[in-house]
Design an enzyme around this catalytic site. Structure first.
Site, short mmCIF file in Angstrom:
data_model
loop_
_atom_site.label_atom_id
_atom_site.label_comp_id
_atom_site.label_asym_id
_atom_site.label_seq_id
_atom_site.Cartn_x
_atom_site.Cartn_y
_atom_site.Cartn_z
CD GLU A 1 42.91 87.97 37.66
OE1 GLU A 1 43.87 88.67 37.32
OE2 GLU A 1 42.63 87.76 38.85
CB SER B 1 51.60 83.79 34.68
OG SER B 1 51.61 83.16 35.94
N GLY C 1 49.39 91.01 38.05
CA GLY C 1 49.80 90.89 39.45
C GLY C 1 51.28 91.20 39.60
N GLY C 2 52.07 90.17 39.75
CA GLY C 2 53.51 90.29 40.03
C GLY C 2 54.23 91.27 39.11
CG ASN D 1 45.52 92.72 42.26
OD1 ASN D 1 45.74 93.33 43.32
ND2 ASN D 1 44.91 91.55 42.24
CD1 TRP D 2 50.37 97.43 42.11
CD2 TRP D 2 51.05 98.57 43.92
NE1 TRP D 2 50.93 98.61 41.68
CE2 TRP D 2 51.36 99.32 42.78
CE3 TRP D 2 51.38 99.08 45.17
CZ2 TRP D 2 51.99 100.57 42.84
CZ3 TRP D 2 52.00 100.32 45.25
CH2 TRP D 2 52.30 101.06 44.08
CE LYS D 3 47.53 88.98 42.63
NZ LYS D 3 47.62 87.57 42.26
CG HIS E 1 41.78 88.47 42.84
ND1 HIS E 1 42.44 87.37 43.31
CD2 HIS E 1 42.53 88.96 41.82
CE1 HIS E 1 43.56 87.20 42.61
NE2 HIS E 1 43.63 88.16 41.70
CD GLU F 1 45.54 86.22 44.85
OE1 GLU F 1 45.57 87.40 45.25
OE2 GLU F 1 46.26 85.80 43.92
N GLY G 1 50.08 83.67 39.42
CA GLY G 1 51.29 83.54 40.22
C GLY G 1 52.08 82.26 39.99
#
Ligand code: 13P
Length: 252
Positions: free
Chosen positions: A169, A215, A236-237, A9-11, A97, A99, A175
Site C-alpha cells: 500500500e 485508491s 478502503g473507501g 478495510n472499513w477503517k 497498516h 495509518e 485515500g
C-alpha cells in the site's frame, strides 16, 4: 495455485445498524456471483466483528480485524488481543497498516510481535508495507519496503510465512484518489515476490498472495488485478459500498 483475495478495510467507518446492513448486502450480492479462486475478506471495526462472523457462517466471505495488540493479555486498557480475536472466529488481522504506523507510532519490532502473536492464535496476518511520497520521489521505495519486510516478517520460518498475506500500500495512494499505476504496482509486487523467493523459496514466493491497496476502485481494479504479481486488493473507501465492492471482486 495462490489465492486471489479482495479484502475490505472499513477503517473507522459505520455505526451498528449501517454495519449490519452493509455486511448483509455484501453477503447477499456474493451469493449471486461465482467467486472461483477468489477469497473475500471483510475487516470491520472490532465492535462489528461479531455481526460479521455471525453472518459469515452462512455466507461466502472471511472476517478480519484491522489491528491487534502486541501483548498477550493483561493491563493494557483499550487493547484487543489475538486470543480475543481467535475466540470470535476471526481468521485474519491487518497488521502494519500505514495509518497505525503513523498515528500510533507502531515500530518494526512491535509489528513483528503482533505477527508472532497472530500466528500463535492461528490468525492469518495481512501485513501492510509501502513507502511515503518523499521516499518514492527519492527513489527509495524498494529499500523501504525491503526493510519493512525484513524487520517485521522475515524472522518467520517457511511454514509461518505461508500463512501471511502481504499487502503493498503506497502511502501516497491511500485515500488520495491517485492509485499506483499498474506498472508501478507490478514492479513492486514482483520485487516483493523476489524478496520472498530469496529469503524462503521459489515455491513459497509463488504461493504468497500479494495485494495492492491505495485508491483501488471498480474503475482501476481490472487493470491492476491483471498484473502478473498482483493477486487482488486491500480496499478502503470503495469497500464501504456493497455494489462497488462487488464490482471490484468481479474485476479478475
Ligand atoms: P483507500 O482504498 O481508501 O485508498 O484505502 C486503502 C487502504 O488503506 C486499505 O487498507
Amino acid at each position: 495455485m495462490r489465492k486471489k483475495i479482495v479484502a475490505g478495510n472499513w477503517k473507522m467507518n459505520k455505526t451498528f445498524i449501517d454495519a449490519e446492513e452493509l455486511i448483509s448486502d455484501i453477503a447477499d450480492l456474493l451469493e449471486e456471483i461465482d467467486l472461483g479462486n477468489t477469497e473475500v475478506i471483510i475487516c470491520p471495526p472490532f465492535l462489528f466483528l461479531e455481526i460479521a462472523t455471525d453472518i459469515a457462517e452462512e455466507a461466502n466471505y472471511s472476517v478480519g480485524a484491522q489491528n491487534m495488540s502486541d501483548q498477550e493479555a493483561g493491563a493494557f486498557t483499550g487493547e484487543i488481543s489475538g486470543a480475543m480475536l481467535a475466540s470470535m472466529e476471526v481468521e485474519y488481522c491487518i497488521i502494519g497498516h500505514s495509518e497505525r504506523r503513523k498515528y500510533h507510532h507502531e515500530t518494526h519490532e512491535m509489528l513483528a510481535r503482533k505477527i508472532d502473536l497472530a500466528l500463535t492464535h492461528s490468525i492469518r496476518p495481512i501485513f501492510c508495507c509501502g513507502e511515503i511520497l518523499a521516499e518514492r520521489e527519492a527513489g527509495m521505495h524498494m529499500e523501504i519496503v525491503k526493510k519493512q519486510l525484513e524487520e517485521s516478517l522475515f524472522h518467520l520460518n517457511e511454514t509461518e510465512l505461508s500463512s501471511v498475506v502481504i499487502a503493498y500500500e503506497p502511502v501516497w495512494a491511500i485515500g488520495t484518489g491517485v492509485n499506483a499505476t499498474a506498472a508501478q504496482a507490478q514492479e513492486m509486487h514482483a520485487y516483493i515476490r523476489d524478496l520472498v523467493k530469496t529469503r524462503y523459496s521459489q515455491q513459497i514466493a509463488f504461493e504468497t498472495s500479494i495485494l495492492y491497496g491505495g485508491s483501488c476502485n471498480s474503475k482501476n481494479a481490472k487493470e491492476l488485478f491483471a498484473q502478473q504479481d498482483v493477486d487482488g486488493g486491500l480496499i478502503g473507501g470503495a469497500s464501504l459500498d456493497a455494489s462497488e465492492f462487488i464490482r471490484i471482486i468481479q474485476s479478475f
